[in-house]
Design a protein around this motif. Structure first.
Motif, PDB file in Angstrom:
ATOM      1  N   VAL A  57      76.563  33.133  49.192  1.00 38.26           N
ATOM      2  CA  VAL A  57      77.351  34.725  49.266  1.00 38.26           C
ATOM      3  C   VAL A  57      78.130  34.748  50.674  1.00 38.26           C
ATOM      4  N   ASP A  58      77.677  34.350  51.685  1.00 39.46           N
ATOM      5  CA  ASP A  58      78.749  34.411  52.825  1.00 39.46           C
ATOM      6  C   ASP A  58      80.121  33.636  52.396  1.00 39.46           C
ATOM      7  N   GLY A  59      80.204  32.378  51.535  1.00 28.99           N
ATOM      8  CA  GLY A  59      81.064  31.764  51.263  1.00 28.99           C
ATOM      9  C   GLY A  59      82.055  32.631  50.464  1.00 28.99           C
ATOM     10  N   TYR A  60      81.349  33.286  49.477  1.00 29.27           N
ATOM     11  CA  TYR A  60      82.090  34.041  48.335  1.00 29.27           C
ATOM     12  C   TYR A  60      82.835  35.210  49.007  1.00 29.27           C
ATOM     13  N   THR A  61      82.206  36.026  49.896  1.00 30.78           N
ATOM     14  CA  THR A  61      82.830  37.171  50.584  1.00 30.78           C
ATOM     15  C   THR A  61      83.673  36.760  51.398  1.00 30.78           C
TER      16      THR A  61
END
Length: 235
Positions: A57-61
């Motif tokens: 999720v951190d990578g996506y955002t």
């Protein structure tokens, strides 16, 4: 004879602009729904620190918020056109591949962008809930599903509404970017009208007014929602 509003009406451009505005609203609403679903799921993952999903999720955002929105649209549009066309054609809907592809990609792209920002709004709202409320509910022996439904979700919604309002306003304006892939939304229709009549100022001014009306009506709706949530919280 000078070109003016009557000529726009007589030539059928008003109807075209209204249809473009309807497409803009449709793309905005569907993208916002998709973004909220993504935001709630990813926001909960980040808040709960579920490893290794929280890293994904951190990578996506980080990626989506770190690159221009137009680039996200280009990447999704040109990377999937052949794949989507083959799949739709295999099911016997070749015509739909040409007419509906731009709309679908617009919703996916804007939804992905909206989801990245909604994730941070939801995570921030969840982090703002006093931990004592949750601990007290656990001490009373309430099940996790009931704690979320009765304590976490209502407070999260009340705190997140202003941020969601900002995401929605941004999402509506981001729909103008999908004009580059040929979707006949408000901005694309205004562009065609400006080039056809050689009166860009009139068409872009009308587009600005329509966008402003959409955002003002939306703002009034969110203001009413905030007042309602505040009243319910006081009971």
């Amino acid at each position: 004879m000078e070109f003016g509003l009557w000529q726009i009406w007589d030539a059928g451009w008003v109807g075209a602009i209204l249809r473009g505005a309807a497409v803009t609203i449709a793309v905005g609403l569907l993208s916002m729904v998709a973004g909220l679903l993504i935001g709630i799921a990813c926001g909960l993952i980040k808040w709960a620190r579920i490893f290794p999903l929280s890293l994904l999720v951190d990578g996506y955002t980080s990626v989506v918020r770190g690159v221009p929105e137009l680039l996200v649209i280009y990447l999704l549009f040109f990377s999937s056109v052949e794949f989507v066309t083959k799949v739709i054609t295999a099911f016997g809907y070749a015509g739909l591949a040409e007419s509906g592809y731009a709309f679908v990609i617009a919703v996916i792209a804007i939804g992905a962008i909206s989801g990245a920002y909604s994730t941070e709004v939801i995570r921030g709202a969840l982090a703002s809930i006093p931990s004592g409320h949750i601990e007290a509910a656990r001490a009373l022996g309430l099940p996790g599903s009931r704690i979320f439904r009765r304590i976490i979700a209502p407070q999260m919604l009340r705190i997140a509404v202003p941020g969601i309002n900002n995401v929605w306003q941004t999402t509506v304006k981001d729909t103008a970017l999908v004009s580059v892939v040929g979707l006949q939304e408000l901005m694309r229709t205004s562009y065609i009208g400006a080039n056809s009549t050689r009166h860009p100022f009139i068409f872009y001014l009308i587009a600005a007014v329509v966008y402003l009306v959409i955002t003002l009506v939306s703002q009034a709706g969110f203001d009413g929602m905030e007042r309602l949530l505040r009243l319910r919280a006081r009971r």
